[in-house]
Design an enzyme around this catalytic site. Sequence first.
Site, PDB file in Angstrom:
ATOM      1  N   GLY A  10       0.833  -1.208   0.000  1.00 21.97           N
ATOM      2  CA  GLY A  10       0.000   0.000   0.000  1.00 21.97           C
ATOM      3  C   GLY A  10       0.861   1.249   0.000  1.00 21.97           C
ATOM      4  N   ILE A  12       1.527   3.798   2.430  1.00 17.08           N
ATOM      5  CA  ILE A  12       2.508   4.000   3.505  1.00 17.08           C
ATOM      6  C   ILE A  12       3.432   2.779   3.588  1.00 17.08           C
ATOM      7  CG2 ILE A  12       2.839   4.325   5.999  1.00 17.08           C
ATOM      8  CD1 ILE A  12       0.183   5.811   6.096  1.00 17.08           C
ATOM      9  N   GLY A  36      -3.655  -2.182  -2.354  1.00 21.65           N
ATOM     10  CA  GLY A  36      -2.214  -2.070  -2.609  1.00 21.65           C
ATOM     11  C   GLY A  36      -1.898  -2.508  -4.027  1.00 21.65           C
ATOM     12  N   TYR A 149     -15.591   2.912  10.755  1.00 25.79           N
ATOM     13  CA  TYR A 149     -14.129   2.843  10.593  1.00 25.79           C
ATOM     14  C   TYR A 149     -13.440   3.266  11.892  1.00 25.79           C
ATOM     15  CZ  TYR A 149      -9.491   3.919   8.660  1.00 25.79           C
ATOM     16  OH  TYR A 149      -8.144   3.987   8.412  1.00 25.79           O
TER      17      TYR A 149
END
Length: 321
Positions: A10, A12, A36, A149
Amino acid sequence: MDILITGGAGFIGSHLAEWLVGDGHGVTVLDDLSTGRRENLAALEGSNSLVFVEGSVLDQDLVRDLVGRADVVVHLAAAVGVKLIMDEPSRSILTNINGTENVLSAAIPGRKLTLVASTSEVYGKATKFPFSEDDDLTIGATRNLRWSYACAKMLDEFMALAYARDSGLPVVVLRFFNTTGPRQTGRYGMVLPNFVQSALAGTPLTVHGDGTQTRCFGHVRDAVESVVRLMREPSAQGQVFNVANDQEVSIRGLAEQVIAATGSASEIRHVPYDSVYPVGFEDMMRRLPDVSKLERTIGFRPRRPLSEIIDDIVAEKRGSN
Ligand code: UDP
């Protein structure tokens, strides 16, 4: 050291993988490539220091095996981005809770240092600024699925801290604020790559609402440096950290800055929230981190200015256009 990065393909995660390989570590990436991309790891292609495993954090046996072989685990795999959460709420909730449970329980037998990604979303609608790690967390009603979330990530934090207390598991919780930079995709709603893309294409930059809502954008390289330093700092264990830059900008101001930086002729178009998100969506008007705990603990805080972040994204997108 051998470091397992879940979600390592992904945005980061791939920057972190590059940093750690550059520091001489062996890195194993576990990623299901849902959001990703293999291309994110292109710079490490062919390196003996990277092992890529395509698979899910929901696969308990696989997670147990990979965690068992690692010295340190950085758990970044998650369903992220407001748009994705709103589009696929139940799948997102399950990935974010069960994935973390699998990683943490696999880390217990070998007491593996585990860094768990959380989010500034957990501060929700808090009105005390800036947001500090020990502040109360205020989220909205369950019918507004956006909050699922924050709630799932809060539970991840509770799980990490509870395992730390019950089993002596060394954990560090990372509350990432708006982290951005090259390789971030605009597909899941993130504002800055979308603005840059529109500015370069000469299409309107769409600002949700009146654009007075503010955010603090941090450069991904600063976020990664924070993670690496936290990994090495024993006093960070058992603790929660805001990982953020605290320079604040309105979304309207951000759009203006992107237009100026690109020399674009694009216009800024304001659109109502309910034309973009389902009815009942609540946005956060302000999100300001307190980064003093991070700086006290690791002697570093994200400081790269917004202008540098924008320039880096522009350079990347120009290169790939
Ligand atoms: N936003 C916007 N235009 C876009 C994408 C996002 O105005 O094309 C707004 C969004 O409503 C929010 C802010 O920008 O107020 C940041 O959105 P993002 O999804 O990047 O992050 P988050 O909401 O998680 O802070």
